[in-house]
Write a protein that holds these residues in place. Structure first.
Motif, short mmCIF file in Angstrom:
data_model
loop_
_atom_site.label_atom_id
_atom_site.label_comp_id
_atom_site.label_asym_id
_atom_site.label_seq_id
_atom_site.Cartn_x
_atom_site.Cartn_y
_atom_site.Cartn_z
N UNK A 79 24.16 -8.60 -46.05
CA UNK A 79 23.42 -9.81 -47.05
C UNK A 79 22.30 -10.06 -47.38
N UNK A 80 23.00 -10.75 -48.12
CA UNK A 80 21.42 -11.12 -48.89
C UNK A 80 21.25 -13.01 -48.72
N UNK A 81 20.19 -12.71 -49.52
CA UNK A 81 19.78 -14.59 -49.11
C UNK A 81 20.80 -15.54 -50.07
N UNK A 82 22.13 -14.97 -50.92
CA UNK A 82 22.95 -15.55 -51.12
C UNK A 82 24.27 -15.51 -50.82
N UNK A 83 24.13 -14.63 -49.53
CA UNK A 83 25.45 -14.58 -49.40
C UNK A 83 26.19 -13.19 -48.95
N UNK A 84 27.56 -12.84 -48.44
CA UNK A 84 27.90 -11.37 -47.97
C UNK A 84 27.33 -11.23 -49.44
N UNK A 85 27.68 -9.99 -49.60
CA UNK A 85 27.50 -9.10 -50.72
C UNK A 85 28.97 -7.89 -50.51
N UNK A 86 30.13 -7.49 -50.78
CA UNK A 86 31.04 -6.10 -50.51
C UNK A 86 31.16 -5.06 -51.36
#
Length: 150
Positions: A79-86
């Motif tokens: 989880x980042x401030x810009x949303x999910x990263x996978x």
């Protein structure tokens, strides 16, 4: 031969020749490196995204993720401030999970924690107990890749 715009092992984004706004690609790569260099996850095998994740928190996804995680089985979700990263990690990757930092390993069937080994108890023939305990220990160490198969 086509040129890939991601790294071979961890799919980190690469800069393209003449690319505008290179800082976006560079920042995305740094964000993934931050999660993958010494990976630590909150939980393993989760299929439903948490409702209030904090930036920097990661989860090891299970076999049937839903909602924002749909289609990302066995990925590491950040989880980042810009949303999910996978991220898809290579087989054999190890990730520390939870407050006790239990090591989980990615194998062909998904994320797996090392099997617990029960302590030998009682018995009248100590040699049999000892051999069984040592065998169980060796099997556990092999299953998580600490020692090689015999």
């Amino acid at each position: 031969m086509p040129v890939s715009l991601t790294t071979d092992r961890l799919n980190l984004p690469l800069l393209a020749a003449g690319q505008a706004q290179k800082e976006l690609t560079h920042n995305e790569a740094i964000t993934k490196i931050d999660a993958l260099l010494f990976p630590r996850a909150e939980l393993a095998g989760l299929n439903t995204p948490p409702t209030t994740p904090l930036p920097g928190q990661c989860w090891l996804l299970g076999a049937t993720p839903t909602a924002d995680w749909a289609g990302m089985a066995f990925h590491l979700a950040l989880w980042t401030s810009a949303g999910w990263r996978f991220s898809v990690l290579p087989l054999g990757s190890r990730v520390a999970v939870g407050a006790n930092q239990t090591l989980w390993t990615l194998n062909a069937s998904g994320w797996q924690v090392a099997a617990a080994i029960t302590s030998p108890t009682a018995g009248t023939t100590i040699d049999v107990e000892c051999r069984a305990a040592v065998t169980a220990l060796l099997q556990a160490l092999r299953s998580i890749g600490i020692i090689a198969e015999a």
